[in-house]
Design a protein around this motif. Structure first.
Motif, PDB file in Angstrom:
ATOM      1  N   ASP A 223      -3.109   5.213  -0.899  1.00  0.00           N
ATOM      2  CA  ASP A 223      -4.233   4.518  -0.275  1.00  0.00           C
ATOM      3  C   ASP A 223      -4.651   5.219   1.020  1.00  0.00           C
ATOM      4  O   ASP A 223      -5.820   5.203   1.388  1.00  0.00           O
ATOM      5  CB  ASP A 223      -3.840   3.069   0.054  1.00  0.00           C
ATOM      6  CG  ASP A 223      -3.469   2.277  -1.190  1.00  0.00           C
ATOM      7  OD1 ASP A 223      -4.356   2.045  -2.017  1.00  0.00           O
ATOM      8  OD2 ASP A 223      -2.279   1.908  -1.326  1.00  0.00           O
TER       9      ASP A 223
ATOM     10  N   LEU B 160       4.580   8.196 -10.925  1.00  0.00           N
ATOM     11  CA  LEU B 160       3.443   7.740 -10.125  1.00  0.00           C
ATOM     12  C   LEU B 160       3.032   6.317 -10.503  1.00  0.00           C
ATOM     13  O   LEU B 160       2.672   5.514  -9.627  1.00  0.00           O
ATOM     14  CB  LEU B 160       2.259   8.695 -10.288  1.00  0.00           C
ATOM     15  CG  LEU B 160       2.445  10.104  -9.715  1.00  0.00           C
ATOM     16  CD1 LEU B 160       1.201  10.944  -9.949  1.00  0.00           C
ATOM     17  CD2 LEU B 160       2.794  10.056  -8.228  1.00  0.00           C
ATOM     18  N   ASN B 161       3.101   5.999 -11.779  1.00  0.00           N
ATOM     19  CA  ASN B 161       2.822   4.616 -12.207  1.00  0.00           C
ATOM     20  C   ASN B 161       3.840   3.658 -11.613  1.00  0.00           C
ATOM     21  O   ASN B 161       3.496   2.536 -11.209  1.00  0.00           O
ATOM     22  CB  ASN B 161       2.828   4.526 -13.734  1.00  0.00           C
ATOM     23  CG  ASN B 161       1.614   5.172 -14.372  1.00  0.00           C
ATOM     24  OD1 ASN B 161       0.582   5.328 -13.722  1.00  0.00           O
ATOM     25  ND2 ASN B 161       1.725   5.558 -15.632  1.00  0.00           N
TER      26      ASN B 161
ATOM     27  N   GLN C 279      -3.988  10.610  -6.466  1.00  0.00           N
ATOM     28  CA  GLN C 279      -3.889   9.661  -7.570  1.00  0.00           C
ATOM     29  C   GLN C 279      -3.257   8.344  -7.144  1.00  0.00           C
ATOM     30  O   GLN C 279      -3.655   7.277  -7.608  1.00  0.00           O
ATOM     31  CB  GLN C 279      -3.070  10.268  -8.716  1.00  0.00           C
ATOM     32  CG  GLN C 279      -2.922   9.333  -9.924  1.00  0.00           C
ATOM     33  CD  GLN C 279      -2.222   9.996 -11.086  1.00  0.00           C
ATOM     34  OE1 GLN C 279      -2.208  11.223 -11.213  1.00  0.00           O
ATOM     35  NE2 GLN C 279      -1.632   9.198 -11.963  1.00  0.00           N
ATOM     36  N   VAL C 280      -2.275   8.393  -6.225  1.00  0.00           N
ATOM     37  CA  VAL C 280      -1.471   7.210  -5.977  1.00  0.00           C
ATOM     38  C   VAL C 280      -1.621   6.613  -4.581  1.00  0.00           C
ATOM     39  O   VAL C 280      -1.364   5.424  -4.375  1.00  0.00           O
ATOM     40  CB  VAL C 280       0.024   7.533  -6.253  1.00  0.00           C
ATOM     41  CG1 VAL C 280       0.637   8.335  -5.102  1.00  0.00           C
ATOM     42  CG2 VAL C 280       0.824   6.276  -6.530  1.00  0.00           C
TER      43      VAL C 280
ATOM     44  N   ARG D 119       3.035   2.963  -7.971  1.00  0.00           N
ATOM     45  CA  ARG D 119       1.931   2.018  -7.841  1.00  0.00           C
ATOM     46  C   ARG D 119       2.412   0.592  -8.106  1.00  0.00           C
ATOM     47  O   ARG D 119       2.043  -0.346  -7.395  1.00  0.00           O
ATOM     48  CB  ARG D 119       0.872   2.410  -8.863  1.00  0.00           C
ATOM     49  CG  ARG D 119      -0.558   2.363  -8.595  1.00  0.00           C
ATOM     50  CD  ARG D 119      -1.084   2.647  -7.241  1.00  0.00           C
ATOM     51  NE  ARG D 119      -1.097   1.538  -6.295  1.00  0.00           N
ATOM     52  CZ  ARG D 119      -1.519   1.619  -5.070  1.00  0.00           C
ATOM     53  NH1 ARG D 119      -1.941   2.751  -4.580  1.00  0.00           N
ATOM     54  NH2 ARG D 119      -1.483   0.588  -4.269  1.00  0.00           N
ATOM     55  N   ARG D 120       3.271   0.418  -9.113  1.00  0.00           N
ATOM     56  CA  ARG D 120       3.811  -0.921  -9.420  1.00  0.00           C
ATOM     57  C   ARG D 120       4.671  -1.422  -8.270  1.00  0.00           C
ATOM     58  O   ARG D 120       4.696  -2.616  -7.965  1.00  0.00           O
ATOM     59  CB  ARG D 120       4.611  -0.892 -10.722  1.00  0.00           C
ATOM     60  CG  ARG D 120       3.758  -0.708 -11.967  1.00  0.00           C
ATOM     61  CD  ARG D 120       4.511  -1.106 -13.224  1.00  0.00           C
ATOM     62  NE  ARG D 120       5.657  -0.256 -13.473  1.00  0.00           N
ATOM     63  CZ  ARG D 120       5.620   0.879 -14.186  1.00  0.00           C
ATOM     64  NH1 ARG D 120       4.461   1.316 -14.673  1.00  0.00           N
ATOM     65  NH2 ARG D 120       6.707   1.590 -14.393  1.00  0.00           N
TER      66      ARG D 120
ATOM     67  N   ASP E 257      -1.187  14.523  -6.933  1.00  0.00           N
ATOM     68  CA  ASP E 257      -0.392  13.288  -6.985  1.00  0.00           C
ATOM     69  C   ASP E 257      -0.782  12.351  -5.847  1.00  0.00           C
ATOM     70  O   ASP E 257      -0.906  11.136  -6.030  1.00  0.00           O
ATOM     71  CB  ASP E 257       1.101  13.604  -6.886  1.00  0.00           C
ATOM     72  CG  ASP E 257       1.632  14.330  -8.105  1.00  0.00           C
ATOM     73  OD1 ASP E 257       0.882  14.462  -9.093  1.00  0.00           O
ATOM     74  OD2 ASP E 257       2.792  14.779  -8.059  1.00  0.00           O
TER      75      ASP E 257
ATOM     76  N   ALA F 153       4.241  -0.773  -5.082  1.00  0.00           N
ATOM     77  CA  ALA F 153       3.317  -1.259  -4.054  1.00  0.00           C
ATOM     78  C   ALA F 153       2.692  -2.588  -4.470  1.00  0.00           C
ATOM     79  O   ALA F 153       2.489  -3.476  -3.624  1.00  0.00           O
ATOM     80  CB  ALA F 153       2.229  -0.220  -3.796  1.00  0.00           C
ATOM     81  N   ASP F 154       2.408  -2.743  -5.744  1.00  0.00           N
ATOM     82  CA  ASP F 154       1.803  -3.989  -6.236  1.00  0.00           C
ATOM     83  C   ASP F 154       2.719  -5.193  -6.025  1.00  0.00           C
ATOM     84  O   ASP F 154       2.259  -6.334  -6.019  1.00  0.00           O
ATOM     85  CB  ASP F 154       1.450  -3.865  -7.721  1.00  0.00           C
ATOM     86  CG  ASP F 154       0.273  -2.925  -7.965  1.00  0.00           C
ATOM     87  OD1 ASP F 154      -0.456  -2.637  -6.987  1.00  0.00           O
ATOM     88  OD2 ASP F 154       0.091  -2.471  -9.106  1.00  0.00           O
TER      89      ASP F 154
ATOM     90  N   GLN G 245       0.834  -1.197   0.000  1.00  0.00           N
ATOM     91  CA  GLN G 245       0.000   0.000   0.000  1.00  0.00           C
ATOM     92  C   GLN G 245       0.872   1.252   0.000  1.00  0.00           C
ATOM     93  O   GLN G 245       2.019   1.233   0.449  1.00  0.00           O
ATOM     94  CB  GLN G 245      -0.929   0.008   1.213  1.00  0.00           C
ATOM     95  CG  GLN G 245      -1.921  -1.153   1.230  1.00  0.00           C
ATOM     96  CD  GLN G 245      -2.885  -1.080   2.396  1.00  0.00           C
ATOM     97  OE1 GLN G 245      -3.178  -0.010   2.920  1.00  0.00           O
ATOM     98  NE2 GLN G 245      -3.389  -2.230   2.816  1.00  0.00           N
ATOM     99  N   VAL G 246       0.303   2.327  -0.523  1.00  0.00           N
ATOM    100  CA  VAL G 246       0.995   3.613  -0.557  1.00  0.00           C
ATOM    101  C   VAL G 246       0.389   4.527   0.497  1.00  0.00           C
ATOM    102  O   VAL G 246      -0.815   4.799   0.479  1.00  0.00           O
ATOM    103  CB  VAL G 246       0.877   4.275  -1.947  1.00  0.00           C
ATOM    104  CG1 VAL G 246       1.604   5.628  -1.958  1.00  0.00           C
ATOM    105  CG2 VAL G 246       1.439   3.360  -3.029  1.00  0.00           C
TER     106      VAL G 246
END
Length: 254
Positions: A211, A183-184, A208-209, A187-188, A205, A190-191, A32-33
């Protein structure tokens, strides 16, 4: 519920008569972010320096994977899986991507640098983050864009098997396209199960990113919010002090 990788309980830090952190609670979860926001002077940098082992907290408790930890030095923080990407990125422009990713942690074999192994590991790390914007891992950092440099700094943290990556203003001074790229990447990251703590003044920002959004105001954690359950005006209210401390922020974090 998923257990936090990092949990801060009632951490405090003073410089002479000035109380900078006044009993702060914080949790960072795997995959998680979490965003940390606040105006200048709120205590964000001091909080991060404590997690990085640069300026240990005066009191309070730091838990890593549920166990008490004392982050007395950056080396100790790194050993426990905490990596920080500072705003200046700490990259050497005259070195290439591989050399920067292994800077100070070079792999050797019988006293000789293992350039082939380092190149392979650097390429694999960038590939695991779906980074395809680099022509070669042997490019000099001086030839990279701002977004690409941020990518190298983040990949360097991943290379060290970080459990938590702390990003200090990762999109500052970046254009629209480069910001989207970074930002992408966050997210990756965190994934992949990494806990991400992002410090940013850019609320667009953050929304967008992130949680979760944690708001510091003059050394106090005044709000800890689920991103999907709040809005820009609420967060600005907490940042500026127009909204009061949330009950959940005054006690244990989330």
């Amino acid at each position: 519920m998923v257990a936090p990788i990092i949990e801060l309980r009632d951490v405090r830090k003073s410089f002479g008569p000035v109380d900078v952190l006044k009993g702060v609670n914080l949790k960072v979860y795997p995959g998680q972010v979490s965003a940390l926001v606040g105006d200048n002077g709120a205590g964000k940098s001091t909080l991060i320096k404590g997690l990085a082992g640069v300026q240990p907290y005066d009191s309070g408790e730091t838990l890593i994977d549920g166990s008490p930890a004392h982050l007395a030095t950056p080396k100790e923080a790194s050993r426990l899986g905490i990596e920080v990407v500072y705003q200046d990125l700490a990259l050497c422009e005259n070195l290439d991507i591989v050399q920067n990713m292994f800077l100070g942690r070079e792999e050797t074999h019988q006293g000789t640098l293992s350039n082939g192994e380092m190149e392979k590991h650097a390429s694999a790390t960038l590939g695991s983050l779906s980074v395809r914007t680099m022509k070669s891992v042997r490019q000099k950092v001086s030839s990279l864009s701002g977004g690409q440099r941020q990518t190298v700094a983040i990949a360097r943290a991943v290379l060290q098997k970080a459990k938590v990556v702390i990003l200090d203003e990762p999109t500052a001074a970046l254009g629209v396209a480069q910001t989207e790229q970074v930002l992408n990447l966050v997210r990756r990251l965190a994934d992949q199960g990494v806990g991400v703590l992002i410090i940013s003044h850019n609320l667009a920002d953050v929304f967008q990113v992130a949680d979760h959004i944690n708001v510091l105001y003059l050394g106090t954690m005044v709000a800890q919010l689920e991103t999907k359950e709040t809005n820009n005006n609420d967060v600005i209210g907490y940042i500026t002090g127009l909204k009061s401390v949330e009950p959940s922020a005054a006690g244990a974090a989330r």
